[in-house]
Enzyme design. Structure first.
Site, mmCIF file in Angstrom:
data_model
loop_
_atom_site.group_PDB
_atom_site.id
_atom_site.type_symbol
_atom_site.label_atom_id
_atom_site.label_comp_id
_atom_site.label_asym_id
_atom_site.label_seq_id
_atom_site.Cartn_x
_atom_site.Cartn_y
_atom_site.Cartn_z
ATOM 1 N N LYS A 10 87.674 -25.964 -113.023
ATOM 2 C CA LYS A 10 88.905 -25.495 -112.393
ATOM 3 C C LYS A 10 89.766 -26.431 -111.966
ATOM 4 C CE LYS A 10 87.407 -20.594 -111.494
ATOM 5 N NZ LYS A 10 87.129 -19.741 -110.606
ATOM 6 N N ALA A 48 86.887 -18.154 -104.565
ATOM 7 C CA ALA A 48 87.592 -16.859 -104.556
ATOM 8 C C ALA A 48 88.205 -16.702 -103.378
ATOM 9 C CB ALA A 48 86.275 -15.697 -104.714
HETATM 10 P P1 NDP Z 1 81.745 -20.439 -103.493
HETATM 11 O O1 NDP Z 1 80.371 -20.994 -104.057
HETATM 12 O O2 NDP Z 1 82.943 -21.297 -103.984
HETATM 13 O O3 NDP Z 1 81.844 -19.794 -102.032
HETATM 14 C C1 NDP Z 1 80.780 -18.991 -101.726
HETATM 15 C C2 NDP Z 1 81.009 -18.531 -100.358
HETATM 16 O O4 NDP Z 1 80.336 -17.758 -99.991
HETATM 17 C C3 NDP Z 1 81.317 -19.638 -99.226
HETATM 18 O O5 NDP Z 1 82.408 -19.223 -98.295
HETATM 19 C C4 NDP Z 1 79.801 -19.451 -98.690
HETATM 20 O O6 NDP Z 1 79.832 -20.003 -97.270
HETATM 21 C C5 NDP Z 1 79.610 -18.067 -98.661
HETATM 22 N N1 NDP Z 1 78.141 -17.678 -98.662
HETATM 23 C C6 NDP Z 1 77.402 -17.646 -99.575
HETATM 24 N N2 NDP Z 1 76.241 -17.360 -99.150
HETATM 25 C C7 NDP Z 1 76.350 -17.127 -97.896
HETATM 26 C C8 NDP Z 1 75.529 -16.384 -96.922
HETATM 27 N N3 NDP Z 1 74.156 -16.150 -97.202
HETATM 28 N N4 NDP Z 1 75.789 -16.277 -95.649
HETATM 29 C C9 NDP Z 1 77.252 -16.354 -95.267
HETATM 30 N N5 NDP Z 1 78.225 -17.113 -96.168
HETATM 31 C C10 NDP Z 1 77.860 -17.160 -97.402
HETATM 32 O O7 NDP Z 1 81.856 -19.154 -104.596
HETATM 33 P P2 NDP Z 1 83.158 -18.451 -105.148
HETATM 34 O O8 NDP Z 1 84.214 -18.311 -104.082
HETATM 35 O O9 NDP Z 1 83.650 -18.914 -106.432
HETATM 36 O O10 NDP Z 1 82.526 -16.831 -105.531
HETATM 37 C C11 NDP Z 1 82.185 -15.908 -104.555
HETATM 38 C C12 NDP Z 1 81.872 -14.741 -105.366
HETATM 39 O O11 NDP Z 1 83.016 -14.035 -105.702
HETATM 40 C C13 NDP Z 1 80.877 -15.002 -106.269
HETATM 41 O O12 NDP Z 1 79.852 -13.903 -105.918
HETATM 42 C C14 NDP Z 1 81.614 -14.274 -107.437
HETATM 43 O O13 NDP Z 1 80.749 -13.865 -108.469
HETATM 44 C C15 NDP Z 1 82.551 -13.439 -106.833
HETATM 45 N N6 NDP Z 1 83.897 -13.725 -107.807
HETATM 46 C C16 NDP Z 1 84.259 -12.340 -108.220
HETATM 47 C C17 NDP Z 1 85.445 -12.273 -108.969
HETATM 48 C C18 NDP Z 1 85.940 -11.065 -109.400
HETATM 49 O O14 NDP Z 1 86.711 -10.851 -110.539
HETATM 50 N N7 NDP Z 1 85.433 -9.790 -108.962
HETATM 51 C C19 NDP Z 1 86.130 -13.340 -109.380
HETATM 52 C C20 NDP Z 1 85.815 -14.651 -108.912
HETATM 53 C C21 NDP Z 1 84.548 -14.756 -108.083
HETATM 54 P P3 NDP Z 1 79.875 -21.728 -96.899
HETATM 55 O O15 NDP Z 1 81.150 -22.209 -97.086
HETATM 56 O O16 NDP Z 1 79.411 -21.600 -95.496
HETATM 57 O O17 NDP Z 1 78.754 -22.252 -97.948
#
Ligand code: NDP
Length: 284
Positions: free
Chosen positions: A72, A135
């Protein structure tokens, strides 16, 4: 609708694993329903072959392609132009091939916004958003550009959350603050829109955010990015409290509608896509 002949135009998806990409299913179903002579195929491309794959797409007359992680950001150096929001987000998930020009777009946040707009116009609204990943960044930027007055970023990793909040405040008209997510979060009563943009809930309908759900009030709109399963624990709690809920399928459908419109100019049927997703993942 008459069937426009786009052959040999193809749309393609440079995703890592075909089985994890429902977009193929929904776009193909919608192209077919529209009688459009366009295909959407999934290609696995390793980072060292990204440039070759892009050159190949241009050489083969593709209309464009999606790209997912890890491409990306890396894809940007091969593009001629970036759409305004893609530039602010700093990531591209959709590339339009216009002759020999490559234009980078980001449809994730636009997809979220398009699914939100029938429920509420974010202009002047206060938003609480959990997460600071890709996201969250896309959703935060688009919601801010659409007129949200303030976005509170709540995230566990403080450096990431602070950076996104600072970026939103500096690069969009919205105000923003960061709240470290180190205890049970209470949503301020003045919040209009609550968004889970973390991956919590993916593959686990019982996974809960560290959140006092009694602070989700009936006037709030509660949205989740999670697509599988679409009925997350957050949405279940929010619905029980009388909130309006918005699941991740709407965002997924709308980002596909935005991308396919950019590539083909065709207005595909979002209902066909949604039906397909509900068959795959269930309903919210
Ligand atoms: P990233 O890996 O870039 O970010 C994940 C985020 O989730 C971070 O802020 C992370 O926190 C947080 N996180 C994960 N696990 C935990 C936890 N157990 N407790 C607290 N915070 C947590 O992922 P993306 O942003 O790319 O994707 C996020 C979600 O969005 C995915 O599940 C993806 O499938 C979904 N998505 C859906 C779309 C749709 O069209 N509906 C499109 C794009 C994505 P930290 O920074 O602290 O690690």
């Amino acid at each position: 609708m008459s069937a426009p002949d786009f052959l040999p135009g193809l749309t393609g998806s440079f995703a890592q694993k075909a089985a994890e990409n429902p977009t193929v299913d929904i776009v193909e179903a919608a192209y077919q329903a529209a009688g459009a002579h366009v295909r959407y195929i999934n290609c696995e491309v390793s980072p060292e072959h990204l440039k070759g794959a892009i050159d190949g797409a241009v050489a083969m007359g593709w209309l464009g392609f999606n790209c997912s992680l890890p491409h990306k950001v890396a894809v940007i150096e091969y593009l001629d132009e970036l759409a305004a929001s893609a530039r602010i987000i700093g990531a591209v998930n959709t590339v339009v091939i216009d002759g020999d020009r490559l234009i980078g777009e980001n449809t994730d946040g636009k997809g979220f916004l398009q699914s939100l707009l029938p429920i509420v116009d974010p202009t002047g609204k206060r938003v609480v958003m959990f997460g600071a990943g890709g996201a969250a960044r896309a959703i935060g930027v688009e919601t801010a550009l659409a007129g949200a007055s303030h976005i509170t970023v709540v995230n566990t990793t403080a450096s990431r959350g602070q950076e996104l909040s600072d970026h939103l405040a500096a690069s969009t008209p919205a105000g923003s603050d960061f709240v470290p997510w180190d205890s049970e979060y209470k949503v301020p009563a003045a919040t209009d829109i609550v968004i889970n943009a973390t991956s919590i809930g993916f593959g686990d309908a019982s996974a809960k955010l560290q959140l006092d759900t009694s602070t989700l009030l009936p006037h709030m709109i509660v949205a989740d990015v999670i697509t599988n399963p679409p009925r997350t624990a957050l949405l279940t709690a929010a619905a029980a409290n009388g909130c309006t809920i918005l699941d991740g399928l709407g965002m997924l459908v709308n980002q596909a509608l935005v991308a396919t419109r950019l590539w083909t100019g065709i207005e595909l049927d979002g209902r066909v896509m949604r039906d397909r997703l509900e068959a795959l993942f269930g309903t919210a």
